[in-house]
Scaffold this active site. Sequence first.
Site, PDB file in Angstrom:
ATOM      1  N   HIS A   1       6.063   4.310 -22.234  1.00  0.00           N
ATOM      2  CA  HIS A   1       7.397   3.847 -21.816  1.00  0.00           C
ATOM      3  C   HIS A   1       7.470   2.322 -21.856  1.00  0.00           C
ATOM      4  CE1 HIS A   1       7.743   7.840 -19.514  1.00  0.00           C
ATOM      5  NE2 HIS A   1       8.447   7.905 -20.631  1.00  0.00           N
TER       6      HIS A   1
ATOM      7  N   GLY B   1       2.057   4.209   4.525  1.00  0.00           N
ATOM      8  CA  GLY B   1       2.191   5.496   5.203  1.00  0.00           C
ATOM      9  C   GLY B   1       2.565   6.633   4.276  1.00  0.00           C
TER      10      GLY B   1
END
Length: 603
Positions: free
Chosen positions: A271, A294
Site C-alpha cells: 500500500h 491499554g
Amino acid sequence: MKKLFTKNTKVIFFNEHPVPIQAMLDFDWICAKSEPCVSAIVNPKKTGFHKTFFGPKEILIPVFKSLEEAVKFAPQADVLINFASIRSSFESTKLALATKTIRSIVLVAEGIPENQTRELIRIAKKNKKWIIGPSTVGAIKAGAIRIGYSGGSSENIIESKLYQPGSVGVVTVSGGMSNEVYSIVNKNTDGVNEGVAIGGDTYPGSTILENVMRLHENPEIKMLVVLGEIGGTDEYEIAEAIKTGKIDKPVVAWVSGTVAELFQTEVQFGHAGARSGSRKVSALAKNKVLKEAGAYVPKSFNQFGYLIKKVFEDEVQKRKGYTLPTQVIPQVPPQDFDIALRDGLVRRRTSIVSGISDDRGEKLTYKGVDIDKIVKKPLSQTINALWFENRLDKTGMDFLELCLKLTADHGPAVVTAHNAITTARAGKDLVSSVVSGLLTIGPRHGGAINDSAKWQFQCVATKINPTEFVKEMNLKGELIMGIGHRVKSVQNPDERVQLIKDFARKNLKKSAHLDYALLVETETTKKKNNLILNVDGAIGSVFLDILKSNNYKDDEILELIEIELFNAIFLLGRTIGIIGHVLDQKKMKEPLYRHPWDDILYK
Ligand code: ACO
Ligand code: LMR
C-alpha cells in the site's frame, strides 16, 4: 452521527461492473432482505437497464448516463459506490460530494493522485460527508449491506456469518486482510457487527481513528478489532483516545509490518501508505504505544485470534446484560449456472450437436483441419472437410471442382437464372433475388441428381436389365430422373456431360453406375432424341462410382442419397451463376420485367 449503513440503506453504483453489483445483491439475498440495495447505476455510455439476479430472480436495475439523473431517480440512495476509473474518480466523487442526498462515498480506485485525494477529503469535511477509500474493497454491515466485494465470496460471507450482526466492530487498512479478520473474528467471538477497510493510500478519505470512533458510537458494538499497517500515525491517535477514555470499549489491535525491522533500509510495502520511514511509524513502535495505552496487542499476528477470543469472553460475554445476537438462517443464493457448469456442479444437455467445424480454439478448424492449412488447398478440400469428413480422395475432390464449374451457370434462359433476373429487376435485394433463383431448383431442373443416383444405385445393385428398367418406368408412367433435356439431344450433345464422362474414363478404374446410365440412355433416346443422360444424371452416376472407389459402404451411400447430398453439388455450383445474373442485372439497372402478351396464350 446517523449510521452510515443499515438494512434499509440504498446505494447508487457508479460504473456498471456486473460482478460487485451481483455480489452486493447476493449479500442482500443471503440476509433475507426484501429488496436489493442497488437502486440505480451510472454508466456514462448508456441509458437503460442492467440485468442481474436477486436470488433466483432476474431483475433489471435502471442505468443512467449521469449521476444527476440517477440521484433524481433514486433520492433515497445516500451511498455512492464509486467504481470509476482512476481518470474519472476525482470528478465523479467531487460531484457526489456536492450532491445533497449522498452522505457517503466508497471510493474503490487505486492510484488516485494524492493531491486529488486531499482535495476530496477537504470537500468531504466541509460538506460533512464520509469517504471510505480510495483503494478499498469497501465495508460491510453484517446482516444489512455489503459494499462492493467486502467480505469476499458468498461462501465466505456465510462461513463468517456476516449475515447476522455480532458484537465486534472491525477496522482495517487492507481490504484483503479485512476478509481474513472477519473470519478470525467469527471463529473467536459472536461475530462481526460492522467492518470497514479504509484503504492503503497515504491519505485515506476517513482514517482508522475516525472509523473506530464511528463504530464505537454504535451501541450494538461491544469491542473493536483494529488491524493497522506500518506507516502513518493513526495508531497514536487511537492510543490517545483510549488513554483519555474517548474509547471505552475494549480494543484488540495489531499493526502489521514488523518484518520491516529486519531490513537496514526503508521498506515500501504494497500500500502507498505502508512505508517504514521514521521509527515512529514503525509497526513495532505503534504496537508498543497501543499496548501502553491499554489496547490488547498480541505478540504476533498469529496470536491475534487467540487474544480476540480472550477479550471477547472476558470483556464482552461475561459482562452483565450480554445477549447472544439473534441467530439468522442465511438464504443461500443460487450459483451462477456458468460457474457451476465450469466447476462440474451442474450439467446440461446441449441443444445442438455439430461435427463439421469448431471456432472455439485459437484457430478455426474444418473437421479438425486448421484454417491456415485449408486456405492453401483448393475449395474442394473445404467441401471434403465440411461435407464428407475428409473421406474423399483426390479424384473425388477433383470431381467436385469439375462439377462446381460445370453447374455454375447455363445461360439466362434457364428457369433458375430467369427467376433470379426477373426478381432482381423487380428491385429485390441480392439475397431475395438469389433465393428466388435457388427456389426454382427442383425435380425437373437441377434437383434431379439425387433421384437419378437413387435409381442408378438400385439398378446396379439389383442388376436389373436396363431395357427392362426403362420399360418398367414407362409402364408406371414415371419419368427417369437424370434423363432428358429441353434443348440438348443426341444431335446437340451437352458438352458438360461429355466432360463428366471423360473425367470418369480418365480417373476411375470402375464406373458401373455411369456405364449403366449410358445403357439406359441408349434405350430412352430410341424414343426421343432429347432423352439423353443430362448433367444431373451424369453427376449422379459418376459420383456414385467415386463414393464406391472411396470405400463408402452401400448403407452409407443410401444415407447420402436420403439426405440429398447429391443435389447439394448442383445447389452450390448454380449459386455462383445465379449471383452473377443478379449482379449483372443490378449493374445494368435493368427495369421491371413484364412478360409480353403475345407470348401468352389466353385460354
Ligand atoms: N424419362 C422418361 N420419359 C421421359 C423423360 C424422362 N426423364 N422425360 C421426358 N420423357 C417422355 C415424356 O414422358 C413424353 O413421353 P410421351 O410423348 O409418351 O408423353 C416425352 O418424353 C416428352 O416429354 P416432355 O416432358 O415434353 O419432354 P421435355 O423435353 O419437355 O422434358 C425434361 C425435358 C423436363 C428435362 C424432362 O426430360 C424431365 O423431366 N426429365 C427428368 C428430370 C431431370 O432429369 N431434370 C434435369 C434436367 S438437366 C438440369 O436441369 C441441369
Ligand atoms: C442447366 O444446367 O440449367 C440445364 O442443363 C437445364 C437447361 O435447361 O439448360
